[in-house]
Design a protein around this motif. Sequence first.
Motif, mmCIF file in Angstrom:
data_model
loop_
_atom_site.group_PDB
_atom_site.id
_atom_site.type_symbol
_atom_site.label_atom_id
_atom_site.label_comp_id
_atom_site.label_asym_id
_atom_site.label_seq_id
_atom_site.Cartn_x
_atom_site.Cartn_y
_atom_site.Cartn_z
ATOM 1 N N UNK A 254 0.700 -1.146 0.043
ATOM 2 C CA UNK A 254 -0.046 -0.020 -0.113
ATOM 3 C C UNK A 254 0.904 1.134 0.075
ATOM 4 N N UNK A 255 0.266 2.241 -0.590
ATOM 5 C CA UNK A 255 1.282 3.566 -0.638
ATOM 6 C C UNK A 255 0.227 4.652 -0.385
ATOM 7 N N UNK A 256 0.825 5.772 -0.072
ATOM 8 C CA UNK A 256 0.221 7.188 -0.204
ATOM 9 C C UNK A 256 0.950 8.063 -0.817
ATOM 10 N N UNK A 257 1.139 9.405 -0.671
ATOM 11 C CA UNK A 257 1.589 10.355 -1.682
ATOM 12 C C UNK A 257 3.195 10.159 -1.478
ATOM 13 N N UNK A 258 3.645 9.826 -0.147
ATOM 14 C CA UNK A 258 5.058 10.148 0.146
ATOM 15 C C UNK A 258 5.765 8.532 0.459
ATOM 16 N N UNK A 259 5.019 7.695 0.983
ATOM 17 C CA UNK A 259 5.622 6.294 1.343
ATOM 18 C C UNK A 259 4.970 5.179 0.803
ATOM 19 N N UNK B 227 5.161 -8.467 4.662
ATOM 20 C CA UNK B 227 5.872 -9.562 4.349
ATOM 21 C C UNK B 227 5.943 -10.593 5.393
ATOM 22 N N UNK B 228 6.084 -11.809 5.236
ATOM 23 C CA UNK B 228 5.858 -12.588 6.464
ATOM 24 C C UNK B 228 6.690 -12.404 7.578
ATOM 25 N N UNK B 229 7.770 -12.102 7.228
ATOM 26 C CA UNK B 229 9.011 -11.827 8.145
ATOM 27 C C UNK B 229 9.069 -10.230 8.683
ATOM 28 N N UNK B 230 8.267 -9.483 8.335
ATOM 29 C CA UNK B 230 8.230 -8.066 8.865
ATOM 30 C C UNK B 230 7.576 -7.145 7.886
ATOM 31 N N UNK B 231 7.613 -5.671 8.258
ATOM 32 C CA UNK B 231 7.100 -4.870 7.216
ATOM 33 C C UNK B 231 8.217 -3.848 6.737
ATOM 34 N N UNK B 232 8.161 -3.675 5.503
ATOM 35 C CA UNK B 232 8.962 -2.684 5.193
ATOM 36 C C UNK B 232 8.638 -1.439 4.544
ATOM 37 N N UNK B 233 9.058 -0.296 5.329
ATOM 38 C CA UNK B 233 8.600 1.154 4.870
ATOM 39 C C UNK B 233 9.487 1.813 3.941
#
Length: 264
Positions: A71-76, A81-87
């Motif tokens: 998912x994304x917004x205007x800036x990020x 994933x199964x082993x964590x979240x990448x921003x």
Amino acid sequence: MKGKSILAVALTLQMVAAYPVQAGASTAQTATTAILVNGEQSSLAKAPLLVQQRTYVSAEDASRILEGTWKQDATNGEMKLAKGTLKFELATGKVALNGKWLQDGQGAIVRDKQVYVPLRWMAEQAGHQITWNAEKKAVEIVMAGEESAFTLVDADKLTEQERAFIDSVKEQQGIHKQGDLYVIARGPSPNPGYGLQVTKVEQSLEQLFVYVKQTLPDPGKMYPQVISYPYLAAKVKLPPYTTISFLDAETKKPLFETEGNGSR
């Protein structure tokens, strides 16, 4: 619908203003690289990019290949994933794992209003194996979730054909294989007190190591003096290009001192 269209256009303009195409993206070339997942070619909605010898795929394609959510917004942008979240901070190329900014992380790039992420690095963060197949000119990914664990099985629960295979090899010391069935046979032993025990299973890149202990009779216990043939039966489906090796748990050398015993 008109209101949504206006909002979408406004968001797109805002995103383009927020993160101009980065320097790395300006040298990006459309790649003809194929992506194989567990041996099967993956269809991509967008052609991958080659940037500084790294393959980038669209965030949506990456989420499908790596079984994540994007998912994304205007800036990020955010990939779960199964082993964590990448921003991904799209304006700066910074990336955080589970809320912690990474010094050596590989960020996303933007081209033609589309966000692309580094495939190899993303796959590694998800715990998958990824290699380059020069022959097929393809990036190959073996999904961690698709690997079947090395599992000991009860012969009584196997098929008649599998039980027949066990009966045909259990008296011969060594590692015997039929399909995904492995039989670890100790060979003739003086009494039923002798046995085998799997103590540890380790995965290292394209190798699976199975450590087996050759157990001895309990001191002071009486055993019938009959020849026995200790064995273990196990099943495992190896990912492509992965080999299996059986090692003695105490010496860390090939089990039964037979080189190459994992390939039979």
